[in-house]
Design an enzyme around this catalytic site. Structure first.
Site, mmCIF file in Angstrom:
data_model
loop_
_atom_site.group_PDB
_atom_site.id
_atom_site.type_symbol
_atom_site.label_atom_id
_atom_site.label_comp_id
_atom_site.label_asym_id
_atom_site.label_seq_id
_atom_site.Cartn_x
_atom_site.Cartn_y
_atom_site.Cartn_z
ATOM 1 C CG ASP A 112 -2.377 0.798 1.243
ATOM 2 O OD1 ASP A 112 -2.352 1.492 -0.024
ATOM 3 O OD2 ASP A 112 -3.063 0.960 2.106
ATOM 4 C CB CYS A 152 -5.464 3.485 -3.768
ATOM 5 S SG CYS A 152 -6.323 2.557 -4.908
ATOM 6 C CG HIS A 198 -5.975 -0.689 5.743
ATOM 7 N ND1 HIS A 198 -5.123 -1.210 5.269
ATOM 8 C CD2 HIS A 198 -6.121 0.550 4.922
ATOM 9 C CE1 HIS A 198 -4.389 -0.683 4.369
ATOM 10 N NE2 HIS A 198 -4.992 0.562 4.007
#
Ligand code: COA
Ligand code: ZN
Length: 301
Positions: A15, A240, A207
């Site tokens: 990530d 992202c 998360h």
């Protein structure tokens, strides 16, 4: 595990790096993973077996896994979106995978070009095969606290997709605040709804992205609710490409400092972790911007 033990699930190599514009050599990624292991991390998400067009930064996944110095007692999960990804993961010698979908349709479509229902159908054979192989499996529920395209996300949507993943036999769910918009009350609302639906808190990981500075407050809230697994990225990188507005993940060094002050055990050495954090910042050519990365641990004079 005692109630004082917390699992830190490191997402920095995946990530953390997936959205970086600077090309990062495979060797620098492998060095980063080695330093994370040196610091005591025992779950390190290594890379993604996704389309290289979707995530060019992780197009070296096969080479990275081939070069990985796998240490005993460490789990190196990889992201897998479909059967093609599973085949690549299997060829690379993986034994732990994470599938990923979301609580909002618009993000799921942008990220993996599937509806939520289609993603569940795509994961069914992947998870069946993983179970046959005896692999550990995790399922990400992204945008559980808000969607960059749709806005607020209700807890019923999170519970719906979480239950579908549990139905596929997933070992662990990671509930994601992909764009970092939630606060502690949202954590109570979402985790409360998940546990009320019958999902044990021991199946949950949280998360958090620290886009608006709420990540540690959210961890604190989740700890009080009994959650004992947190995703974090050493050096605080992350985001992202399909989640506009997402900033870095909760930094592992900031999480470690908080857990230490709470007297919780996690097995990570802060000084050694800061070596890894400086390595990743140096690789990216910018100063380390995390709180504990800048201040260091507290040394009483
Ligand atoms: N590994 C490598 N290549 C893959 C792949 C995989 N797991 N899955 C698909 N591909 C390739 C196909 O071969 C095809 O290549 P081509 O254009 O050269 O023929 C291309 O990717 C498109 O494949 P298709 O099956 O039509 O998928 P899609 O275009 O609908 O994309 C995903 C779906 C899931 C493959 C893609 O959206 C993806 O990889 N998303 C990942 C996003 C991500 O990782 N986000 C960050 C994590 S939150
Ligand atoms: Zn994330």
């Amino acid at each position: 595990m005692s109630d004082r033990d917390v699992r830190i699930y490191e997402v920095g190599p995946r990530d953390g790096l997936q959205n970086e514009a600077t090309p990062i050599p495979t060797g620098a990624k492998l060095r980063f993973i080695g330093l994370l292991a040196d610091a005591g991390l025992r779950e390190i998400e290594a890379t993604s077996f996704v389309s290289p067009k979707a995530i060019p930064q992780l197009a070296d996944a096969d080479a990275l896994m081939a070069g990985l110095d796998r240490r005993a007692g460490i789990r190196y999960p990889v992201l897998v979106p479909n059967e093609r990804g599973l085949e690549r993961a299997e060829a690379a010698g993986a034994d732990a995978i994470a599938v990923f979908t979301a609580a909002s349709e618009a993000f799921t479509q942008a990220n993996i070009n599937m509806s939520i229902g289609e993603s569940i159908d795509a994961f069914r054979p992947v998870l069946a095969r993983a179970r046959d192989l005896g692999w550990w499996t995790r399922g990400y529920v992204s945008t559980a606290f808000g969607c960059p395209y749709q806005g607020e996300v209700g807890e019923a949507a999170v519970v719906g997709v979480a239950q579908e993943l549990i139905g596929l036999g997933i070992d662990e769910l990671s509930i994601g605040d992909t764009i970092g918009v939630g606060g502690p009350a949202d954590v109570r609302r979402v985790v409360g709804a998940l546990t009320a639906s019958g999902i044990g808190v021991e199946r949950l990981a949280m998360h958090f992205h620290d886009t608006r500075g709420t990540a540690l407050a959210n961890v604190s809230s989740a700890l009080e609710l009994g959650v004992r697994c947190f995703d974090a990225s050493t050096g605080g990188t992350g985001g992202c490409p399909y989640a506009p507005g997402a900033a870095g993940n909760l930094a592992t060094e900031d999480l470690v400092y908080l857990l230490d002050r709470e007297g919780l055990t996690h097995g990570v050495d802060l000084d050694a972790l800061l070596v890894a954090a400086r390595h990743v910042a140096g690789t990216l050519g910018r100063p380390l911007s995390t709180k504990v990365g800048q201040a260091g641990g507290w040394r009483v004079p």
